[in-house]
Structure formats: structure tokens, C-alpha cells
Design a protein around this motif. Structure first.
Motif, short mmCIF file in Angstrom:
data_model
loop_
_atom_site.label_atom_id
_atom_site.label_comp_id
_atom_site.label_asym_id
_atom_site.label_seq_id
_atom_site.Cartn_x
_atom_site.Cartn_y
_atom_site.Cartn_z
N HIS A 1 5.77 12.83 7.94
CA HIS A 1 5.24 11.69 8.69
C HIS A 1 5.22 12.01 10.19
O HIS A 1 4.26 11.66 10.89
N GLY B 1 8.68 3.63 1.86
CA GLY B 1 7.79 3.38 0.73
C GLY B 1 7.92 2.03 0.08
O GLY B 1 6.96 1.29 0.03
N ASP B 2 9.06 1.69 -0.42
CA ASP B 2 9.22 0.42 -1.12
C ASP B 2 10.06 -0.53 -0.25
O ASP B 2 9.59 -1.05 0.72
N SER C 1 10.44 14.16 3.82
CA SER C 1 9.41 13.12 3.95
C SER C 1 9.24 12.68 5.39
O SER C 1 8.12 12.52 5.88
N LYS D 1 9.36 7.48 -2.13
CA LYS D 1 8.91 7.73 -0.77
C LYS D 1 7.38 7.73 -0.71
O LYS D 1 6.72 8.09 -1.69
N ARG D 2 6.86 7.31 0.44
CA ARG D 2 5.43 7.54 0.69
C ARG D 2 5.30 9.00 1.11
O ARG D 2 5.74 9.41 2.17
N SER E 1 0.82 -1.22 0.00
CA SER E 1 0.00 0.00 0.00
C SER E 1 0.85 1.26 0.00
O SER E 1 1.92 1.31 0.63
N ARG E 2 0.37 2.30 -0.69
CA ARG E 2 1.09 3.57 -0.73
C ARG E 2 0.70 4.48 0.43
O ARG E 2 1.32 5.53 0.63
N ARG E 3 -0.33 4.16 1.18
CA ARG E 3 -0.72 5.02 2.31
C ARG E 3 0.38 5.03 3.36
O ARG E 3 0.91 3.99 3.75
N GLY E 4 0.69 6.22 3.85
CA GLY E 4 1.76 6.34 4.82
C GLY E 4 1.29 6.47 6.25
O GLY E 4 2.11 6.62 7.16
N TRP F 1 -1.77 10.33 -1.14
CA TRP F 1 -0.40 9.81 -1.11
C TRP F 1 0.10 9.63 -2.53
O TRP F 1 -0.57 9.01 -3.36
N SER G 1 7.86 6.24 5.66
CA SER G 1 8.21 7.06 4.50
C SER G 1 9.04 6.31 3.46
O SER G 1 9.03 6.69 2.28
#
Length: 396
Positions: free
Chosen positions: A245, A282-283, A241, A386-387, A12-15, A380, A280
Motif C-alpha cells: 500500500h 480490509g475488513d 501488505s 487483507k486488501r 469494497s475490496r479495492r485498496g 485486489w 490494508s
């Protein structure tokens, strides 16, 4: 299981919410095969012990993720030599210049300067009143200004350089036309600044090295500019980033901000804990296996791609009891937000200083800090390293 049947990565991309898959994988399959954005096969590592093993074992290489023909997490959008940036630094004898630049102790006036920058931006925000959009009005200009100072370039140029990051750090399943022109435009900017014969910051140190008989024949302008541009990009986007957060955490749990106001001395532990919890990255952190290595119950073969899921490791209850809780009094916090091993972030101390000063100023100047929109309505950014919330509107 065929490639098409493997779980898709990234998650998911939601941070603001830990992806449920991260917890499920860590508990049931801490190393498992996934299908990356490019359609390649990779091993995803999601618990702390295995993540630390991969990051600290030199048989897992970051440099080789840029080799032609290797499985990829996503397409390269920067030249391959940039991936091995720290290798370039070491081989060219530039490491001392870079490490001095990234040490907060190297600049005795830095903390005071950062505090002035933070309050200057907050003066403008409070003067205009809420709601205020903190990404454009605070986190990006504050973070970018720091990195302009570190490099020794005009702080007024921050916006054009941040615009380049928006393209350079896209995550795409395939190469796209704008990536190379984007990189070389900003590389040309750094070469021009170097040719201005700077005396401050990293470029000032590089200008001295360029005149040194021992290095001048081995260090070209393009390498020096590549190192400078890479450090700006990685540093400015990471610090900005993380601040976004951290602000979301403080806005959603006002008791945390209240504690920082009441006990300013806790800020160091607070930043470390928010580094642990934040999503943050992300991946995942990619590595290519250089040899056959056993990781947990799996044998990873030479040439295979391994992805380290930092958010999984940093929420591992075997290392962090009640990992979902933001606990400023956590007695031990060996999080992996800065990585580990030979690629441990060289700017970790600088990143902490940057965040401590910014968050201390924010809770002081914006009492009652809260999100101006429901957290579910934050947008997002898709397809980015980065998220990152596109905007962060707040009230106070």
C-alpha cells in the motif's frame, strides 16, 4: 429492518480508494447494524471516538469471537485457540520471550541486517530491469525473511510458510475442508524446528523455557508452536501488505517519494502517516460484547458482535484535518492502524522499523518509481483478511 435488508459487510475490496460508504456511515450513522459474510448481525463502528471506546473497553472481547454459537464476521479458518494467542502467551508465562523477540532493540544488528536484505532484493530487481513485480520480488521475501529471523528458522523456508498464509487468512462465509490440514501442516513444521533444539530467535527462547522446571510441565510443544506460527502469519502478512500500500501511494504521488529522498529524516513521520491512510486491514476488528454497553446512541447487548472499521476512524476529520491528504507534517497522528487497548499490536515498533528501512531503500534505488499499469487494473484479492494486490508491477 430485517436481517436481509441490512447493509452487507465487508465494503469494497479495492485498496486504492476509500469506500464511499465509510465516509457516509461515519458522518450519518457512526454505529449501525450490518449483515456479515456469514449472514449474522453486527454493529459496525466507523468514527474515531467510538472505535477507540470499543478497542479500549475490556467488556469488548477478541477472545470470545471464537466461542461456539456467537455471531461471526466470517467462518473460523484457524483453530479457536489461535484467536486468543496473546491470552495463551500471558497464561503460560511466555510474554517476556515474545516481547523481547518483537523489540527492535533486542537485536542490535537487526536494522543493518534489514538494510542488507532490502538492497539484496533491489539489486536483483534493478539487474533484471523493469517492469518489476514487487510483491513476489520484494515485499513478501523481505517481510518473510524478517519473521524467519525473529523466530530463528531458515530464511529459505519463507515461501512455504507464506503459502500457508494464503489459505489460513481466507475469509469465507462457511468452513472449508482445507483450513485444518493447512494449519496443522505448518504447526508440524514449527514443532519440528523446535525439536531441532534451536538457539536463535523466539524458538531458541522457547527451547530454553521448555527445559525450565518451572514451566516445562505447563508449556507443551503444540502451544509453543502455535504462538510461533501465529506470530509469523500475523506479522509477515501485515508488514508485507502495508509495504504494498505504501509503494502504491509513493508511485501515485511522486512528490512524496522525492521528499523522502531529499529529507531522509522525515521517514518516521511518513511511515506513520501512510499507516493512517492505508486500507490494508480490509475488513474490521471484531469484538464480542461481554455486557450491555452504550456505544454512542446505541445500547450494545451482551453477546452481540461489534466490528471496528479502522479505515473510517483513521479518516475521521474530527481527529485528522483533511484526512484524504497524505501529510508527512501532520502535527498529531493518533491513528488506530495498530489497534488500541489490551490488543494494541506488540510489534508496532518493529513494524515501523521494517517499513522505514524498506521504503528508504526503495526511493533511493528506484527513482522515478511509478505503476507499470493503470491503478484501476490492479487486481485486489477477494475473500482475504487483507486488501492485497495480487501483483504490483512498477517501472522506475
Amino acid at each position: 429492518m430485517t436481517l436481509a435488508e441490512l447493509p452487507a459487510f465487508p465494503l469494497s475490496r479495492r485498496g486504492d480508494v476509500l469506500p464511499p460508504e465509510a465516509e457516509e456511515l461515519r458522518a450519518e450513522r457512526p454505529i449501525t447494524k450490518v449483515r456479515t459474510m456469514t449472514g449474522d448481525e453486527a454493529w459496525l463502528v466507523s468514527n474515531y471516538a467510538l472505535a477507540k471506546q470499543v478497542l479500549e473497553d475490556q467488556r469488548f472481547s477478541l477472545k470470545d469471537t471464537a466461542n461456539p454459537g456467537v455471531p461471526r464476521q466470517y467462518a473460523l479458518t484457524i483453530p479457536p485457540e489461535v484467536v486468543n494467542n496473546m491470552g495463551n502467551i500471558n497464561s503460560a508465562g511466555l510474554r517476556n520471550a515474545v516481547m523481547k523477540t518483537l523489540s527492535p532493540r533486542a537485536d542490535r544488528e537487526l536494522a543493518g541486517w534489514l538494510e542488507v536484505q532490502a538492497h539484496r532484493l533491489l539489486d536483483r530487481i534493478t539487474e533484471q530491469g523493469g517492469p518489476a513485480e514487487l510483491r513476489d520480488a520484494f515485499t513478501e521475501p523481505y517481510s518473510a525473511a524478517l519473521h524467519c529471523r525473529l523466530l530463528g528458522i531458515p530464511t529459505d523456508d519463507w515461501r512455504r510458510l507464506m503459502a500457508g498464509i494464503d489459505v489460513a487468512f481466507l475469509t469465507s462465509p462457511r468452513p472449508f475442508e482445507g483450513s485444518s490440514p493447512n494449519w496443522y501442516k505448518d504447526l508440524g513444521y514449527m514443532v519440528d524446528r523446535l525439536n531441532d533444539d534451536p538457539t536463535e530467535g523466539l524458538l531458541g527462547r522457547f527451547a530454553e523455557l521448555r527445559r525450565s522446571p518451572e514451566l516445562s510441565d505447563r508449556v507443551g510443544d503444540e502451544l509453543l508452536a502455535t504462538v510461533a506460527l501465529s506470530l509469523f502469519g500475523a506479522g509477515a502478512v501485515s508488514t508485507s501488505s502495508f509495504l504494498l500500500h505504501a509503494i502504491i501511494m509513493l508511485a501515485r504521488q511522486p512528490e512524496l517519494a522525492e521528499r523522502l529522498r531529499a529529507e531522509p529524516a522525515v521517514i518516521g513521520r511518513a511511515v506513520d502517516e501512510m499507516l493512517r491512510v492505508n486500507l490494508s486491514i480490509g475488513d474490521a476488528l471484531p469484538r464480542i460484547a461481554l455486557a450491555d454497553v452504550r456505544v454512542g446512541e446505541q445500547l450494545v447487548r451482551a453477546g452481540e458482535l461489534v466490528l471496528v472499521l479502522v479505515e473510517g476512524a483513521n479518516h475521521d476529520p474530527e481527529v485528522f484535518p483533511h484526512p484524504e491528504r497524505i501529510d508527512f507534517d501532520r502535527p498529531s497522528n493518533p491513528h488506530l492502524a495498530f489497534g488500541a487497548g489490551q490488543h494494541f499490536c506488540p510489534a508496532s515498533a518493529l513494524g515501523r522499523t521494517h517499513a522505514e528501512i524498506a521504503l528508504t531503500a526503495l526511493v533511493e534505488r528506484l527513482p522515478g518509481l511509478r505503476l507499470a499499469i493503470p491503478v484501476e487494473q490492479l487486481a485486489w484479492r477477494p475473500g482475504f483478511i487483507k486488501r492485497l494486490p495480487e501483483r504490483l508491477p512498477v517501472l522506475w
